[in-house]
Design a protein around this motif. Structure first.
Motif, short mmCIF file in Angstrom:
data_model
loop_
_atom_site.label_atom_id
_atom_site.label_comp_id
_atom_site.label_asym_id
_atom_site.label_seq_id
_atom_site.Cartn_x
_atom_site.Cartn_y
_atom_site.Cartn_z
N PRO B 949 -3.69 46.04 29.85
CA PRO B 949 -2.89 46.80 29.55
C PRO B 949 -1.19 46.50 29.59
O PRO B 949 -0.97 45.64 30.21
N THR B 950 -0.55 47.19 28.64
CA THR B 950 0.69 46.80 28.87
C THR B 950 1.69 47.18 30.01
O THR B 950 0.76 48.24 30.77
N ASP B 951 2.77 46.99 30.39
CA ASP B 951 3.58 47.71 31.43
C ASP B 951 3.64 48.76 31.23
O ASP B 951 3.57 49.62 32.23
N TRP B 952 3.97 49.47 30.10
CA TRP B 952 4.17 50.97 29.97
C TRP B 952 2.73 51.73 30.32
O TRP B 952 2.76 52.63 31.03
N GLN B 953 1.59 51.23 29.89
CA GLN B 953 0.47 51.72 30.12
C GLN B 953 0.04 51.79 31.65
O GLN B 953 -0.28 52.75 32.44
N GLU B 954 0.41 50.69 32.37
CA GLU B 954 0.33 50.69 33.80
C GLU B 954 1.39 51.71 34.43
O GLU B 954 1.03 52.38 35.48
N ARG B 955 2.68 51.57 34.01
CA ARG B 955 3.42 52.51 34.60
C ARG B 955 3.02 53.74 34.48
O ARG B 955 3.31 55.04 35.34
N TYR B 956 2.82 54.16 33.15
CA TYR B 956 2.13 55.73 33.10
C TYR B 956 1.16 55.94 33.88
O TYR B 956 1.32 57.14 34.20
N ASN B 957 0.21 55.25 33.96
CA ASN B 957 -1.01 55.71 34.63
C ASN B 957 -0.73 55.87 36.20
O ASN B 957 -1.10 56.77 36.78
N GLU B 958 0.38 54.93 36.74
CA GLU B 958 0.79 55.02 37.97
C GLU B 958 1.35 56.40 38.29
O GLU B 958 1.19 57.34 39.24
N GLN B 959 2.24 56.88 37.32
CA GLN B 959 3.12 58.23 37.26
C GLN B 959 2.11 59.03 37.33
O GLN B 959 2.28 60.13 38.03
N ALA B 960 1.13 59.09 36.35
CA ALA B 960 0.30 60.17 36.23
C ALA B 960 -0.76 60.41 37.76
O ALA B 960 -0.88 61.52 38.24
N GLU B 961 -1.15 59.27 38.05
CA GLU B 961 -1.71 59.43 39.33
C GLU B 961 -0.91 60.15 40.48
O GLU B 961 -1.31 60.93 41.33
N GLN B 962 0.56 59.68 40.60
CA GLN B 962 1.19 60.08 41.64
C GLN B 962 1.25 61.79 41.24
O GLN B 962 1.34 62.56 42.38
N SER B 963 1.75 62.13 39.93
CA SER B 963 1.74 63.46 39.83
C SER B 963 0.83 64.33 40.01
O SER B 963 0.85 65.47 40.11
N ARG B 964 -0.49 63.71 39.92
CA ARG B 964 -1.79 64.67 40.18
C ARG B 964 -2.23 64.96 41.47
O ARG B 964 -3.01 65.58 41.77
N ARG B 965 -1.32 64.41 42.60
CA ARG B 965 -1.67 64.59 43.81
C ARG B 965 -1.67 66.13 44.26
O ARG B 965 -0.86 66.86 43.72
N ILE B 966 -2.66 66.58 44.82
CA ILE B 966 -2.72 68.08 45.30
C ILE B 966 -2.79 68.20 46.76
O ILE B 966 -3.65 67.53 47.40
N LEU B 967 -1.80 68.71 47.34
CA LEU B 967 -1.90 69.15 48.66
C LEU B 967 -3.05 70.07 49.08
O LEU B 967 -3.09 70.96 48.49
N PRO B 968 -3.78 69.93 50.25
CA PRO B 968 -4.49 71.11 50.53
C PRO B 968 -3.86 72.33 50.69
O PRO B 968 -2.80 72.28 50.96
N ALA B 969 -4.49 73.48 50.54
CA ALA B 969 -3.90 74.81 50.53
C ALA B 969 -3.42 74.92 52.00
O ALA B 969 -4.33 74.52 53.08
N ALA B 970 -2.39 75.66 52.24
CA ALA B 970 -1.85 75.89 53.72
C ALA B 970 -3.01 76.98 54.26
O ALA B 970 -3.41 77.94 53.54
N GLU B 971 -2.97 76.87 55.18
CA GLU B 971 -3.90 77.45 56.31
C GLU B 971 -3.62 79.02 56.32
O GLU B 971 -2.28 79.13 56.67
#
Lengths: 72, 971
Positions: B949-971
């Motif tokens: 993968p190119t640097d761009w692909q790696e950076r992109y995947n990293e950003q995507a992964e970070q961006s897709r984090r979901i916090l558990p719903a508040a109690e």
């Protein structure tokens, strides 16, 4: 948008109408711009023409008076 | 639960319908009149009498092999098969007599003697014609002793598979185990009765010829592909026609085996490509068991492809987001919230952006995958609530040049024909389209016509399957260099005009004669001759001349085209050139002819019709026209902005400039699907409120602040409009998994922003569309249900819709021949980027793959690969399967290469179905001159060996992964 991109787009449109038969190429070019270019794009184009119109096809510059002033 | 079953008859009538003079005969004492050529079996069905049958089904021609349908006909000897015997005037038929009953019982006894007795545990239990026929003929005993058979693996005389499991024996060389290689269906040779229905369906309906009957007599077996093949490795395209045709459990959906036979069905419309196939969603309760193509669907006539038939699993996929989510900024994880909170958050942000940056600082993107009603509401949100015209749709990046080009020449922004029209075509031009992959069900209908003798001209840089495959071959293939469509189309017109092949009578009557003279002078110029353009286009002059002659002289000529036409700097000009060809040759206004854009997504046509474009209100009427605005102003109680709004690329430019700040994007993934990914990402990143309304956390959602869960096509009511302008019903088969249908979500957002919308059902939205849009004036849900579907325009003068357009005259009055000067794209090859990249699709995947990648369709296409000619590969040291770097002036990415001569030297090709590949990192910001439709089909690139993968692909995947984090719903 970048001035280069705007100039390319305006020139592409001018290139088409330049090839069309008849003597209304200026009107048809301007009508196309008026129909499809959002006010801030027309503003940018008119400002660019006012600043000398670097890079623009002569047809674009000639048609400037027929491009509607953007309405706010 | 409310009963959605539509009681339309789709029973199997045994043999296909015929057209012909009426013939009257008597069957079992009842007189019946049917068209000449109809079989006795079908005539009996018309009279209400079902003749027992096994090898006959009305999707394929009669075969006459099972002998179960024998009847007696007065004055004729013997017992003819009713499926292969055509009716005759005055014929007297008896379908039941002691003689035929005895024959049928004998036939069934033989069949059952080589069939396992596992009915109770068989996956076709309750849906097996063999079982039904055994009952219908009164078979009560099988007198044959156990012997040579195909079903007992032990060879010990077991009568059922269940019995065989408990025995041990020396084995049975005739027994072939079940083939489970296809992800969606199984082939169990033990249950096969060799009726050949599957083989005939593969040939006649699908046109793939993947199946055959191997061996003779008792050795006859259905076989997919060659000796070493299973179903998956064979040519089988998994369209499901064989499974549909199989009368037993031999070819059976795995879903039925797993979930049981469905008990109810709802007729609805496929949510994949623009063919718009009708399907029966078959269910148990609200669990979908299978999708079966609906015989009365007028687009597909009972056929399907691997996507619509099988790839619906994404609707239940674990990746679906079912809770609304918000976040302050895109580097934070998502936070699950209530609908109320999410909508409130979105509305507050949008209002504040408009207050700070002005009325035109926000906009919408409507979805070409959602219903007409949903699309209508999203553009209404922009126009009536945001108070601007910043609305666009994915048609911008696919068929916007069709709208412009056909609007200019014919006066309507749509295809001219219905799909049935292809049955009357004599010569077909397919240009810039790959129907066997992109529009497979239409391709099957086209191939059927080609096998009947129609001629085919393919204009495409690649040798697509239509150029040559089983039992079809293009008369001419014009392998043009990407970007030279206008030169080729104009050269075709040059030959037609200079060789006097045009239809002068048609032109005089239907077009403006003076415009024609101007056009003729233009096109006759030497610079447009095939000899002059050959160097440029790469198409041999003589081939082009022959193709032009074939088209002009060949009878009914039809042109089908796709994104290979539109996605160019001169996309709109090519569309005009195509319209010119049709007008020059008089091929408009009757069955078998016309200009037919093949639409990409299920509702691209509809989204354009519904006013998604920033310059047009519903029905293709410019916002500058006061009388049009007045109609909507009266209906909506608002003042509509008379200025055109921003198109998608303009929105992104304005975002980068800081004047466009908020976007509501419904059911589209612009980050993956739009060109020049880096620019799209920069635009999205510059916005302060991006609302993504989708089934999944798509790539665009990486830059979103609000995520609103979408509903699949199974979860809502509405309509889709296909490439034929056919308005098809989408019917809710289950409740929305996230609580709301998409139209309800848009309504909630509008209400939160202060609008007084109050729609209780999509039916009411359609009523508003009909009351404001002349071409939809006669459309109501009741009318669609009554007629099955309606092709617009539908109004007082065409109360049942309009299958063919421009009959007798063009919508704009006189057809307009347009001068189409070729202008080379600025995207040119050079020393740094010597190859031309063009992009396309593959059968098993759909668009950005959000849906199909989440199904077993990925079995066929796990990743995007780069097709490269062996010569180009060799000089670069690239071998089959190597990772290569693909670079353009916009960016670079890596993917695997495959070596093939389907592409010419100098041209490489890939698909854009997978986000990992990021094919659009490579594509540039050049676009169609008239519509800004991106030039996806031509990018100057270089290919070189790569390690990963190119640097761009790696950076992109990293950003995507970070961006897709979901916090558990508040109690």
């Amino acid at each position: 948008m970048s001035p280069e991109k705007m100039v390319t787009m305006a020139n592409q449109i001018a290139t088409f109408f330049k090839t069309q038969p008849g003597d209304d190429q200026l009107d048809r070019f301007a009508a196309h711009i008026n129909d499809f270019w959002e006010p801030r794009m027309r503003r940018q184009l008119l400002d660019h023409i006012a600043a000398g119109g670097a890079g623009l096809e002569p047809l674009v510059i000639e048609a400037a008076g027929r491009i509607s002033e953007p309405v706010e | 639960m409310k009963d959605f079953i539509i009681p339309w008859n789709d029973a199997d009538m045994g043999t296909p319908a015929k057209t012909g003079a009426p013939v009257t005969l008597t069957i079992d004492g009842a007189a019946v009149t049917v068209p000449e050529g109809t079989s006795v079996m079908r005539a009996a069905y018309e009279a209400g009498i079902t003749v027992p049958k096994l090898c006959a089904t009305d999707s394929v021609e009669a075969f006459g092999s099972c002998r179960l349908c024998v009847v007696e006909i007065e004055g004729r000897r013997g017992t003819p098969a009713s499926c292969t015997t055509p009716v005759a005037e005055g014929m007297v038929v008896h379908t039941q007599s002691s003689k035929v009953q005895k024959i049928r019982k004998g036939v069934m006894e033989l069949y059952i003697s080589d069939h396992p007795l596992d009915c109770l545990t068989c996956s076709a239990n309750g849906d097996c014609e063999l079982q039904d026929m055994a009952g219908a003929v009164g078979l009560r005993d099988v007198r044959y002793e156990p012997g040579d058979n195909h079903f007992d693996p032990t060879g010990t005389g077991a009568l059922s598979m269940a019995d065989a499991k408990r025995r041990e024996g020396d084995g049975n060389f005739r027994y072939i185990p079940k083939d489970e290689s296809n992800p969606y269906f199984t082939y169990d040779p033990a249950k096969c009765i060799v009726c050949s229905r599957c083989v005939r369906a593969c040939e006649e309906v699908q046109g793939t010829f993947a199946l055959t009957i191997e061996g003779r007599g008792f050795d006859s077996r259905v076989s997919a592909g060659g000796a070493m093949d299973d179903f998956l490795s064979s040519d089988c395209v998994s369209c499901g026609a064989c499974v549909q045709a199989c009368p037993t459990a031999t070819l059976q959906e795995k879903s039925v085996a797993e979930l049981g036979t469905p008990t109810r069905s709802v007729v609805t419309t496929c949510a994949y490509c623009g063919v718009g196939c009708s399907f029966k969603a078959e269910l148990n309760g609200d669990q979908l068991v299978r999708m079966v193509p609906y015989k009365n669907g007028k687009a597909n006539r009972g056929h399907s492809c691997v996507k619509g038939r099988f790839a619906y699993g994404y609707t239940e996929h674990k990746d679906r987001i079912l809770s609304p989510m918000i976040r302050e900024s895109i580097d934070e994880p998502w936070q699950e919230v209530s609908w109320e909170e999410a909508i409130g958050f979105a509305a507050k942000r949008l209002k504040s952006l408009q207050k700070t940056y002005g009325r035109r600082s926000v906009g919408v993107i409507t979805s070409s995958r959602c219903t007409n009603e949903e699309t209508y509401l999203v553009q209404k949100l922009a126009r009536g609530v945001f108070m601007n015209n910043n609305t666009d749709t994915c048609a911008r990046v696919c068929h916007s040049p069709t709208g412009y080009g056909l609007g200019q020449t014919f006066g309507t922004s749509a295809g001219t024909q219905d799909f049935d029209s292809v049955e009357h075509t004599d010569v077909v031009i397919v240009i810039g389209a790959n129907p066997t992959d992109g529009h497979p069900v239409f391709a099957s209908r086209l191939k059927k016509r080609l096998r009947q003798g129609a001629k085919l001209i393919v204009i495409d840089p690649r040798r697509i399957d239509l150029v040559k495959s089983a039992h079809i071959k293009a008369a001419h293939h014009l392998p043009l260099r990407p970007g030279t469509n206008v030169a080729v189309v104009t050269a075709l017109a040059h030959v037609i005009v200079t060789e006097g092949l045009m239809d002068e009578a048609f032109i005089r009557e239907r077009c403006d004669w003076n415009e024609f003279l101007e056009y003729a002078e233009f096109v006759s110029a030497e610079r447009h001759s095939p000899e002059a353009t050959e160097m440029l286009t790469g198409v041999p002059a003589e081939t082009l001349r022959e193709a032009a002659r074939t088209f002009a002289r060949g009878g009914n000529g039809a042109i089908y085209y796709g994104l290979g036409v539109t996605e160019h700097s001169q996309g709109s000009t090519t569309v005009m050139g195509i319209a010119n060809l049709a007008m020059l040759t008089g091929n408009i206004g009757r069955p078998g002819v016309g200009v037919n854009p093949l639409r990409g997504q299920n509702n691209v046509q509809g989204s354009c019709d519904m006013g998604s474009f920033p310059h047009e209100l519903p029905g293709y009427r410019h916002v500058k026209l006061p009388e049009v605005r007045e109609t909507f102003e009266a209906a909506w109680g608002v003042t509509i902005d008379p200025e055109p709004g921003l198109r998608i690329p303009n929105m992104l430019d304005a975002a980068v400039d800081g004047t466009f700040k908020g976007l509501y994007c419904q059911g589209e993934d612009i980050l993956q699907s739009d060109p020049d990914t880096k620019h799209v990402a920069a635009g999205l990143a510059a916005m302060e409120c991006v609302i993504v309304h989708d089934l999944f956390l798509n790539e665009t959602a990486n830059y979103a602040h609000v995520f609103l869960p979408g509903s699949s096509f199974l979860e809502k009511d509405g309509t889709f409009t296909n490439a034929e302008r056919r308005i098809n019903m989408v019917r809710r088969v289950m409740a929305p998994k996230a609580g709301y249908a998409d139209w309800e979500v848009t309504q909630l957002l509008a209400q939160a922003m202060g609008a007084d919308w109050d729609y209780a059902h999509p039916r009411e939205i359609m009523a508003e569309i009909a009351s404001t849009t002349p071409s939809f004036a006669g459309v109501t849900y009741e009318r669609i249900n009554e007629l099955g579907s309606i092709q617009w325009p539908c109004n007082d003068s065409a109360p049942e819709g309009t299958p063919l357009m421009h009959v007798g005259g063009f919508v704009r009055g006189k057809g307009r021949l347009m001068v189409t000067e070729y202008v080379a794209t600025d995207e040119k090859t050079g020393p740094r980027f010597p190859l031309l990249l063009t992009t396309g699709r593959i059968l098993s995947q759909y668009n950005v793959g959000a849906q199909t990648r989440r199904t077993a369709n990925s079995t066929w296409h796990e990743e995007d690969v780069l097709e490269i000619h062996p010569h180009d590969a060799e000089v670069r040291g690239v071998k089959e399967g190597d990772f290569v770097k693909l670079a353009s002036r916009s960016g670079e990415t890596t993917l695997r290469a495959t070596l093939t001569d389907r592409v010419s030297t100098g041209v490489v090709y890939t698909t854009f179905h997978h986000p990992d590949t990021q094919a659009n990192v490579i594509t540039t910001d050049f676009s169609d001159w008239a519509t800004n439709c991106p030039e996806y089909k031509v990018t100057a690139v270089q290919v070189s060996p790569s390690n990963g993968p190119t640097d761009w692909q790696e950076r992109y995947n990293e950003q995507a992964e970070q961006s897709r984090r979901i916090l558990p719903a508040a109690e």
